[in-house]
Motif scaffolding. Structure first.
Motif, short mmCIF file in Angstrom:
data_model
loop_
_atom_site.label_atom_id
_atom_site.label_comp_id
_atom_site.label_asym_id
_atom_site.label_seq_id
_atom_site.Cartn_x
_atom_site.Cartn_y
_atom_site.Cartn_z
N ALA A 219 0.84 -1.20 0.00
CA ALA A 219 0.00 0.00 0.00
C ALA A 219 0.86 1.24 0.00
N ASP A 220 0.40 2.24 -0.69
CA ASP A 220 1.05 3.55 -0.64
C ASP A 220 0.53 4.31 0.57
N VAL A 221 1.45 5.05 1.20
CA VAL A 221 1.03 5.95 2.28
C VAL A 221 1.52 7.34 1.90
N ALA A 222 0.60 8.28 1.81
CA ALA A 222 0.94 9.61 1.30
C ALA A 222 0.91 10.63 2.42
N LEU A 223 1.85 11.57 2.31
CA LEU A 223 1.84 12.74 3.19
C LEU A 223 1.54 13.93 2.30
N THR A 224 0.53 14.69 2.64
CA THR A 224 0.13 15.81 1.79
C THR A 224 0.20 17.11 2.57
N GLY A 225 0.37 18.18 1.80
CA GLY A 225 0.34 19.51 2.39
C GLY A 225 -0.99 20.17 2.09
N GLN B 242 1.73 19.64 -3.01
CA GLN B 242 2.53 19.25 -1.84
C GLN B 242 2.14 17.83 -1.43
N ALA B 243 2.84 16.87 -1.95
CA ALA B 243 2.51 15.48 -1.62
C ALA B 243 3.74 14.61 -1.83
N THR B 244 3.86 13.66 -0.99
CA THR B 244 4.93 12.67 -1.16
C THR B 244 4.41 11.36 -0.59
N ARG B 245 4.94 10.28 -1.07
CA ARG B 245 4.40 9.01 -0.60
C ARG B 245 5.48 7.95 -0.46
N ARG B 246 5.15 6.98 0.36
CA ARG B 246 6.03 5.83 0.50
C ARG B 246 5.17 4.58 0.35
N SER B 247 5.84 3.52 -0.02
CA SER B 247 5.12 2.27 -0.24
C SER B 247 5.65 1.23 0.74
#
Lengths: 1191, 300
Positions: free
Chosen positions: A1114-1120, A1125-1130
């Motif tokens: 699953a992707d987990v995203a951090l958004t602004g 403004q977004a970045t994600r990790r899997s």
């Protein structure tokens, strides 16, 4: 405060409450409701081999206690608590009480203590009964054993929910009664509480409802049902969970309980203050002249004689008007009534805009749909108000001491009752009128407004219902002569009606409120049930007259002599009553008999059920699996007479023996309404044995392998016959509003062989056949025996109708008021359908939409979607083989969307009247889905076996998803997948869900959501894994392989093909093993979220846990705050596994969300996100904040 | 003439309010006198047709109206012992409402008739005030206004002066006397003075039975010359000797007793005095009490 005085008041109040009929009725209702409710009703399905849900778990106890508390107490607790002070006023003891040293606080405390003690006894009885039902009875009865006894399982919901809820109801009603000193205000509290919980707090949650409002509703819900159903039980966790898990309370629940506890405290304080004010005012009046008007203190009678006057017998009409006028004035002077009217209107409007939801979209609110769709809420409101108004109105003269004068006046009793009833009717009319005005205003704002359907349904159709209810309440009040007993009987009658409705026991002969009965169609006024409705309304009018006669006869205008009543009752009263009331009973009895007969012979009646069972019983052993010749060509002439529901059919089947053995007899299934059936074999009349609907024709000579024959047939039919049972739906019909017939179940043409499914009910339903794991590797017969053939249909209808059928129309001619059209297939088809209606037509090349001229809102959208879908699906899957493709509208007798070759049916609420606004784009989606069935179901017919429906329904839904993504991009895909996910979450059973590879539609109550919701999701995940081009290549290969082949594909064939197209077979295997051959659903939670600001950047950390099942990535995203403004990790999650996710970003973080792109089907997605907004607004560098977002 | 024959009323629980009551009620003002619980109100309500008797017959001008209250109501005006009105209605609205239900009209319309009737009972000035603000006397007047409307042949008034001040009582007496000139008025009361002032004939009812039927004059004449009044002592029986103590009275703060001596010879200190109707009533009640072994069971 003196405890002695409080105790004295409390004792008196308790004695009064325990002796009242309402208390006895409360105990009876508690017993009835508790024993009726299913304590395990909240668990969706049970696994065949898994644990059973314990009926004594804390979840079961909470469910049954919360639900029964809502059903039982609003009216009884209100009645008992709210009337306490009013009773003192009516009995004229208030002034004496307040002339003692008793303080207002002592009085209120004593009164409440008394009534709450009585309610406490009732609650104790309630809880005891629940314990008996959940703990003792299951241990004495055969069946699953309950879990170990744990008193806390019962005490917890009792203390946390039941007691606060009942106290809340009682105190609110008490405060209303004390403040207004009017009984109707007390009843208004009960009505408002019950209706707002039933229609708003409990379940109301349209897709557009903001989350904040949803939470606020949950906090404000005085029943806690919203918390229970939409929070605690939103997702089915399965019996194993419910048997041992503790109740999960959250912040919202605690806030809710705080409100439920605080409001009564405030109301008690206000009541004390108000009682003090009133009492002081009374004392002042008692001691002085009390504000009494000073007049005539020195009057002298005049002796000039009496005024000239005359007396005549008062006329019926003038008395009715006079009494009604006074009642109406009294009624509308009450603030409670004035508050209830807008509440009723709001509920009606809310209900009007929630009716007919499909794919999350409501129906376009036309007048007729509003009128019919709101009958339940409207009648519930009016029934309750009429009941309270009627009883209080009848009781009014007695309560103020006017009865002796009033009832010695020479007006007829019937006019008194009629006047009181007329006032009630006026109240109902005001509510109906206000609702009509509100609905009409909203319709005008939507661009269209008709009034006549509202007037027809709410006026003409519902008037007998209200009359019969008024008559019933009058009769009950006249017989039992007790206010609370009358309420008890009235509420019981409503509860029994609801119970009968829920259990399916209602028919046109008994359904007096028309709950769940009427179906509106703009294409014809009650097209299926107009006759039944008319007879039902006549029955209600006759019943109202009968009840009114009882009321007039029994009304206690003269106080009866009870001492001598018993002897006279047995010997003289009964024959007298029969003589006087008998004539009034004749019409209702005859009408009930007539309607019951029509229902019995109707298409849902006992006669048809018996015939269906006989068909199955007589033939299943002999003809199930009987090999019949293949149908190669159909030629038929069909004459339809919609006005009379009739048709005449004559035709010929060309049959070829494709088997290996000769065929000497030919079984053919005919419709049960077919009459005068005649058969011909190769042009020669043939005899057939009628085996309960299966006609077995002995062939003159055996049909050898490879030989062909012509089977001729002719018959006439009326379809449907009789009345529906209770306004049921019908998927095939010939009616003035239109006709819809297909060959699937022999509705207009005979079906070769024995038809599986006819005569199957709960008693003889067999479990699905168990198949070998490699069943799909052999040759599979087509699902439902659907093999391709050619056809030529000649269809004749009255000239006002248009016809659409399978294939293309090759000729059309109108003569003698009838239009005859010829339809021929230009490519083999697997089934036939014909439809007729009074349509307008819009065309786009060889695509067309046939729609009702009265509502063309969606015709353009449907036609555009039809053309686009045909073009894109032809491009993605394979070229469309037929020349024409049409969609036609059918009356909303049933909500149906069906797809036959070249011919798609959409009922009004399944497309043509669905709202287009919002994220759902329901008309687009449904049209795309049905057009996709031209490929998945008509071109490709899956083989018999588990998983077959995935190749039709799931693939059609997946095709619609692709088309939405094509048109709307990522947002459209996400919207549709979100809807499917929500639907799956709502409907799935944790214990009874089967893997996609094993589902068989209708075989289990829980396969439908797997096929329609989970299926397309899984196909989307496969699409994501393979890539679009490879996915489409696989689907094309499946179609190529299956068309023209005698081996029909299974889901396993699709999986095997797709695997060959996968670049990563191991990953593919892992995916399908979990999602197709097993049942897993992940569910994520975020915890320990923290934010640090370091050197002008933000370091964010959070723990993400899969509390559900499956090994998934699953992707987990951090958004602004902005979209960029977004970045994600899997990360790869195992069941129960956690990952700490960390980011260092240059933007202010606002949210963490799991799977932002909807790549993974999961439960409680709303909890797989964490808001970080408040951190960013009060930032302090290097200050760490933990645990701020645990939702 | 109204004739009541063997009228019985038994309430649930076995309380017998009327025990075979026989009574003839002539035209004019007829008094029904009796102690509390004698059955007066029960009898009134049965006559008014709002209470069903257990047994017995009611014949009005030769027609049996038992169990047929619809024959009584059009000819009846009824003022019960206790009653209320719609609290938020004005006096005029209330009266108009009741008169409409009674079918009463006036030559100049119902509104004008109501005004005249309210004027008749001197409620004109408060006709448009809510009834909940009326005093007890004003409510009684409003009640009598509705009772006399429509020229009823029978007016039943049950304890109409209970709770009224002396002035109000006198005015009521005048009004009732005037009504009695036109129809039968059945006046139920336990105030002997009302009967003495108003009724040509009356009946004494006790324990659900008629104890006596007479006129005030006859009642007084029957005890004429046998009533004596003197100072009270510690034991009235000692003073009375063979006589019968009727009652103790206060005269200017002095306690005195009235005693009946049938032989006409009083004890020392006692002087002969004029008998009152109250003396006769009390003697009748005492006499019946002695004769009756059964305790009084009635209630009203």
């Amino acid at each position: 405060m003196s405890g002695t005085r409080v105790a004295a008041i409390a004792r008196q109040e308790l004695r009064t409450q325990l002796a009242s009929p309402a208390f006895l009725a409360l105990l009876v209702v508690i017993a009835a409701v508790t024993m009726t409710l299913n304590p395990a009703g909240f668990v969706r399905g049970t696994a065949q081999a898994g644990p059973h849900a314990h009926v004594n778990s804390v979840y079961a106890a909470t469910w049954i206690l919360t639900l029964s508390t809502f059903l039982i107490y609003p009216f009884f607790a209100s009645l008992m608590a709210g009337m306490g002070i009013l009773r003192d006023d009516e009995e004229r003891v208030s002034e004496m009480i307040h002339a003692t040293p008793l303080t207002p606080a002592e009085y209120v405390a004593g009164k409440l203590a008394g009534v709450l003690s009585a309610l406490g006894i009732a609650i104790a009885a309630h809880a005891s009964l629940v314990v008996i039902c959940l703990e003792i009875v299951p241990r004495l009865m055969p069946g699953p054993a309950p879990g170990p006894f744990d008193a806390w399982n019962h005490l917890l919901p009792l203390l946390a929910i039941v007691v606060p809820n009942v106290v809340f109801i009682a105190v609110v009603a008490f405060a209303a009664g004390e403040r207004t000193r009017r009984p109707l205000a007390v009843h208004a509290v009960a009505v408002m509480l019950f209706l707002t919980v039933a229609f708003v707090f409990w379940q109301w949650s349209p897709a557009w409802l903001p989350t904040l409002v949803d939470h606020l509703l949950e906090m404000a819900d005085p029943s806690a049902l919203r918390w229970l159903t939409r929070d605690l039980l939103a997702v089915d966790r399965g019996a194993a969970f419910y048997n041992v898990a503790p109740l999960a309370f959250g912040t919202t629940f605690f806030v809710n309980r705080l409100i439920v506890v605080t409001v009564p405290v405030v109301l008690v304080l206000l009541s004390i203050r108000h009682v003090g004010n009133v009492a002081r005012g009374r004392r002042a009046r008692v001691s002085g002249d009390g504000g009494a008007v000073a007049a005539g203190s020195s009057w002298e009678p005049h002796f000039e004689g009496f005024p000239r006057m005359e007396q005549r017998a008062p006329g019926f009409g003038s008395v009715v008007i006079e009494i009604a006028r006074r009642e109406i004035r009294e009624l509308f002077a009450q603030p409670a009534v004035l508050l209830l009217i807008p509440l009723a209107v709001l509920l009606v409007v809310q209900s009007a805009y929630s009716t007919g939801e499909l794919l999350g979209a409501a129906s376009i609110p036309t007048a007729g749909r509003i009128a019919v769709g709101t009958i339940e809420v409207l009648t519930a409101v009016v029934f309750l108000l009429l009941m309270f108004q009627s009883v209080e109105s009848l009781h009014r003269e007695r309560s103020i001491g006017l009865d002796s004068i009033y009832f010695s006046l020479p007006f007829p009793t019937v006019s008194f009752l009629a006047g009181k009833s007329l006032a009630g009717a006026a109240l109902g009319t005001v509510i109906l009128g206000a609702s009509a005005v509100a609905s009409w205003t909203l319709m005008v704002m939507n661009g269209a407004a008709e009034v006549w359907p509202l007037a027809l349904v709410w006026g003409v159709v519902l008037a007998p219902t209200f009359l019969v209810w008024i008559g019933f309440m009058l009769a009950v009040a006249a017989i039992v002569r007790s206010r609370s007993a009358t309420y008890a009987v009235g509420l019981t009658a409503l509860a029994l009606t609801l119970y009968g409705q829920q259990r399916g026991a209602m028919t046109w002969a008994w359904n007096w409120p028309l709950w769940g009965t009427l179906r509106w169609s703009d294409m014809g006024v009650f097209p299926l049930d107009a006759g039944a409705l008319l007879m039902n309304r006549l029955l209600m009018l006759a019943t109202a007259v009968f009840l009114a006669a009882i009321a007039v006869r029994q009304f206690g205008r003269v106080e009866p002599d009870l001492a001598g009543a018993s002897g006279r009752f047995e010997l003289r009263a009964i024959p007298t009553a029969v003589r006087s009331l008998g004539p009034f009973a004749i019409a209702p009895v005859l009408l009930v008999a007539l309607i019951s007969w029509q229902v019995g012979r109707g298409f849902q009646g006992d006669a048809v059920n018996r015939a269906n069972r006989a068909y199955w019983r007589e033939n299943v052993a002999t003809f199930s699996g009987f090999e019949v010749p293949r149908l190669e060509h159909v030629s038929a002439t069909i004459d339809l007479e919609p006005k009379h529901r009739r048709m005449r059919v004559a035709g010929t089947y060309l049959l070829v023996n494709r088997g290996a053995r000769p065929v000497s007899r030919l079984p053919v299934t005919t419709g049960f309404s077919f009459r005068d059936i005649a058969w011909r074999v190769d042009g020669i009349a043939a005899r057939a044995v009628d085996r309960a609907g299966l006609h077995v024709i002995d062939l003159p000579a055996p049909l050898l392998p490879g030989e062909s024959m012509r089977l001729g047939f002719s018959y006439r039919a009326v379809y449907p016959e009789g009345y529906s049972r209770n306004g049921g739906s019908l998927h095939a019909f010939i009616l003035p509003a239109g006709a819809l017939l297909s060959t699937i179940r022999g509705e207009f043409l005979p079906v070769l062989g024995f038809v599986h499914g006819i005569g199957i009910d709960a008693e003889n339903r067999a479990k699905p056949a168990s198949v070998a794991p490699d069943f799909w590797k052999g040759t599979l017969d087509p699902l439902d025996g659907l093999r391709p053939f050619d056809a030529r249909l000649e269809i004749s209808v009255p000239a006002a109708y248009r016809v659409t059928s399978v294939g293309k129309m090759t000729s059309e001619m109108t003569r003698g008021g009838r239009t005859t059209s010829v339809w021929e297939t230009d490519h083999p088809v697997v089934a036939l359908q014909l439809a007729a209606g009074r349509w307008n037509v819009r065309r786009d090349g060889s695509n067309a939409v046939y729609f009702h001229p009265g509502h063309d809102e969606n015709a353009g959208e449907i036609l555009r979607t039809l053309s686009l879908a045909r073009a894109k699906f032809s491009e993605w899957f394979c070229p469309y083989p037929w020349e024409e493709l049409r969609i036609h509208e059918v009356p909303d007798i049933a909500t149906i969307a069906t797809s036959f070759p070249t011919n798609v049916s959409l009922s009004e609420s399944a497309g043509f009247l669905l709202a287009r606004d919002g994220n759902e784009r329901a008309p687009f989606t449904i049209t795309a889905h049905e057009v996709a069935h031209q490929w998945w179901g008509n071109l490709l017919v899956p083989g018999e076996g588990p998983g077959a429906d995935v190749l039709t329904e799931s693939l059609a839904q997946f095709s619609a998803l692709l088309l939405r993504e094509h048109v709307e991009g990522r947002a459209g895909r996400i919207a549709f997948l979100s809807h499917l996910e929500a639907s799956y979450q709502r409907s799935r059973s944790a214990d009874a869900e089967r893997p996609l590879a094993e589902v068989i539609d209708d075989a289990s109550g829980f396969d439908a959501t797997v096929i329609h919701d989970k299926g397309p999701w899984v196909l989307w995940m496969l699409d994501h894994h393979l890539g679009r081009a490879r996915m489409l290549a696989g689907l094309q290969e499946l179609l190529r392989a299956s068309r023209g082949s005698d081996d029909h594909p299974a889901l396993h064939d699709l999986i095997a093909i797709l695997r060959r197209h996968s670049e990563y077979p191991a990953e593919f295997d892992s995916l399908v093993d979990q999602w197709v051959f097993d049942v897993i659903v992940p569910e994520f939670r975020i915890s320990e979220a923290s934010v640090e600001r370091v050197n002008g950047r933000w370091r964010v950390s959070a723990m993400v846990t899969n509390i559900g099942g499956g090994v998934v990535t699953a992707d987990v995203a951090l958004t602004g705050t902005s979209a960029t403004q977004a970045t994600r990790r899997s990360a790869r999650f195992v069941p129960g596994g956690s990952h700490r996710m960390e980011w260092v970003v240059g933007f202010a973080p606002s949210r963490i969300v799991v799977d932002p792109d909807r790549m993974l089907l999961q439960l409680r997605r709303d909890r797989a996100a964490a808001e970080l907004r408040e951190i960013s607004s009060s930032f302090e560098p290097t200050v760490r904040r933990d645990g701020m977002n645990v939702l | 003439m109204i004739e009541l024959a063997h009228l019985v009323k038994i309430y649930p629980g076995g309380v017998t309010a009327l025990k075979g009551l026989d009574l003839g009620i002539p035209g004019g003002m007829f008094g029904l006198l009796g102690p509390n619980g004698a059955g007066k109100t029960t009898l009134m309500r049965i006559l008014a047709g709002v209470l069903e008797p257990t047994a017995g017959r009611i014949v009005w001008e030769g027609r049996d109206v038992t169990g047929r209250p619809e024959l009584v109501w059009p000819r009846l005006g009824y003022l019960p012992q206790s009653f209320g009105f719609y609290p938020n209605s004005t006096g005029a609205q209330m009266l108009q409402h009741l008169l409409r239900l009674k079918g009463v009209t006036g030559p100049r319309g119902l509104g004008q008739l109501c005004s005249e009737l309210l004027d008749r009972v001197n409620l004109s000035s408060v006709a448009h005030r809510p009834v909940k603000g009326y005093s007890g006397g004003m409510r009684q007047r409003l009640g009598i206004a509705q009772a006399i409307a429509g020229n009823p042949e029978l007016v039943i008034v049950d304890e109409p002066t209970a709770g009224l001040d002396p002035e109000e009582r006198v005015r009521f007496h005048q009004l009732l006397a005037e009504i009695a000139e036109r129809c039968t008025v059945l006046l139920s009361t336990h105030i002997v003075e009302d009967v003495a002032l108003l009724c040509r004939r009356f009946a004494v009812i006790r324990g659900g039975r008629v104890v006596a039927t007479t006129t005030p004059a006859e009642a007084r004449a029957a005890i004429h010359g046998t009533i004596f009044e003197g100072p009270a002592c510690s034991d009235p029986r000692e003073v009375a000797g063979h006589g019968r103590t009727i009652r103790a009275v206060f005269v200017e703060g002095e306690r005195r007793v009235r005693i009946r001596f049938e032989d006409g010879v009083p004890p020392p200190g006692f002087r002969p005095c004029e008998p009152t109707l109250e003396d006769a009533y009390l003697l009748t009640i005492q006499s019946d009490e002695r004769e009756s072994n059964a305790p009084a069971e009635g209630t009203a």
